[in-house]
Scaffold this active site. Structure first.
Site, PDB file in Angstrom:
ATOM      1  N   ARG A   1     -28.042  42.320 -69.404  1.00 14.44           N
ATOM      2  CA  ARG A   1     -27.056  41.449 -70.030  1.00 14.44           C
ATOM      3  C   ARG A   1     -26.652  41.892 -71.438  1.00 14.44           C
ATOM      4  NH1 ARG A   1     -26.094  36.189 -69.450  1.00 14.44           N
ATOM      5  NH2 ARG A   1     -24.747  36.625 -71.191  1.00 14.44           N
ATOM      6  N   LYS A   2     -27.233  43.000 -71.920  1.00 16.43           N
ATOM      7  CA  LYS A   2     -26.925  43.422 -73.293  1.00 16.43           C
ATOM      8  C   LYS A   2     -25.783  44.441 -73.304  1.00 16.43           C
ATOM      9  CE  LYS A   2     -30.691  41.095 -74.282  1.00 16.43           C
ATOM     10  NZ  LYS A   2     -30.761  39.739 -74.734  1.00 16.43           N
ATOM     11  N   GLY A   3     -25.340  44.804 -74.495  1.00 10.68           N
ATOM     12  CA  GLY A   3     -24.160  45.656 -74.652  1.00 10.68           C
ATOM     13  C   GLY A   3     -24.307  47.051 -74.063  1.00 10.68           C
TER      14      GLY A   3
END
Ligand SMILES: *Cc1c(COP(=O)(O)O)cnc(C)c1O
Length: 372
Positions: A179-181
């Site tokens: 879910r992170k960049g």
């Protein structure tokens, strides 16, 4: 329409194929080393250690800072639970403090007010990818002889007064969760300018001994000495290969997320009862997530239900840790509690099209207007 989505493809597949051919799939191998060097440069520090997650990077960081039983660590309350759990895993007590109402990042005055004779350090959080107030926090830390740790889980590519997230404290931890960049599915990194901290963390993350790659170049067969019982907190070289490709993509991913944030800001600017996300002028947000703030909790929940009915993913933002049963804290942290009740996370990722963003804006606007 999912709330988050990774951007992965042929470049990542090619990088994985190369690791397969190399034969070194385990962690802390040559691909990991190359990734660590590149990642350290990208976030403006001298040393990086790739880890299995941000949670394990936080735990290692607290261990090498010497956190022990009876210690208190000041923790920004409005964050994912991993930040506080790391303090518990290190044997110490998290002391939660309140946050700013606009950014959700820790309030430096609240930090100063929470310092006691048992306080050893401060963990600040770059909420949703926007750095906290590090100059003010560093001043509090200096005044009381504390260390400062940056939870930069969501902040790869963000800046604060021209300096990159990751370089803003004594130590910083990143997440490469899906879910992170930038992501390898799971993973993380611990970074610092202080070589002794990262080198001790390197042994601890590999069961307390020097990683295999260093033993390979030795003469003879020296048996590694183990001075501390460590863990397996390694990132595999397969994941490191994916991360190297993700790092190449980072500028483009940031630009795409920034364009989505811009469009949301314009789309919600005149909507009564809904405040767009705030980006402070002296920092660049990494936009891991986009949080609207709604006037009251019931209204927020009503909008969320409507978005879900229309197939648009949404969420409550992040946690107010002190309200969780595991922490059962009687501290009164009204801003963090209010953000938990009134924030609405709407889709934010680099694959969103302009039309999709406009659809989200339209659905939120009709939910607010109460139209069917
Ligand atoms: C996602 C996140 C973490 C945990 O990351 P993992 O890699 O899943 O351990 C920690 N802190 C913050 C602020 C996060 O958003």
């Amino acid at each position: 329409m999912p709330i988050g989505s990774p951007t992965v493809g042929e470049a990542e597949l090619a990088a994985v194929a190369e690791v397969f051919r190399s034969g070194w799939l385990a962690g802390s191998g040559p691909t990991c080393r190359r990734f660590e060097e590149r990642f350290a440069r990208a976030v403006g520090v001298r040393h990086a250690l790739a880890t299995s997650s941000c949670g394990t990077a936080l735990h290692l960081g607290l261990r090498v800072l010497g956190v022990a039983r009876a210690d208190e660590v000041i923790v920004a309350d409005y964050t994912f639970l991993a930040t506080a759990h790391a303090v518990v895993h290190a044997g110490a007590t998290p002391v939660f403090v309140d946050v700013r109402g606009d950014t959700g990042t820790v309030d430096p005055d609240a930090v100063a007010a929470a310092v006691t004779s048992r306080t050893v350090g401060i963990i600040a959080v770059d909420v949703a990818g926007q750095p906290a107030d590090y100059d003010e926090l560093a001043a509090v830390a200096r005044r009381h002889g504390l260390w400062l740790f940056e939870d930069a889980a969501c902040a790869a590519g963000a800046t604060y007064r021209g300096r990159p997230a990751g370089s803003l404290a004594d130590l910083a931890a990143f997440s490469f969760h899906g879910r992170k960049g930038i992501t390898a599915g799971e993973g993380g990194a611990l970074v610092s300018d202080r070589e002794e901290l990262i080198e001790r963390a390197r042994r601890l993350h590999s069961y307390g001994i020097v990683p295999a790659i260093e033993r390979e170049s030795a003469t003879g067969l020296p048996v590694p000495g183990c001075e501390e019982a460590g863990y397996n907190y390694r990132l595999s070289d397969v994941q490191a290969a994916i991360m190297t490709a993700q790092l190449d993509r980072l500028p483009g991913l940031l630009a795409s997320r920034r364009a989505v944030a811009e469009r949301y800001r314009e789309g919600f600017a005149d909507l009564p009862g809904v405040t767009p996300a705030v980006e402070l002028p002296d920092r660049e947000h990494a936009w891991q997530a986009y949080h609207l703030t709604v006037a009251c909790g019931e209204e927020r929940d009503r909008i969320a239900t409507r978005l879900r009915e229309r197939g648009i993913g949404c969420g409550f933002g992040t946690y107010a840790c002190h309200l969780q049963p595991v922490y059962g804290s009687d501290r009164h942290l009204p801003v963090s509690a209010r953000l938990l009740a009134t924030r609405l996370a709407i889709p934010m990722h680099a694959n969103l099209t302009g039309a999709e963003v406009d659809r989200v804006i339209g659905e939120v606007r009709s939910a607010v207007a109460g139209s069917p």
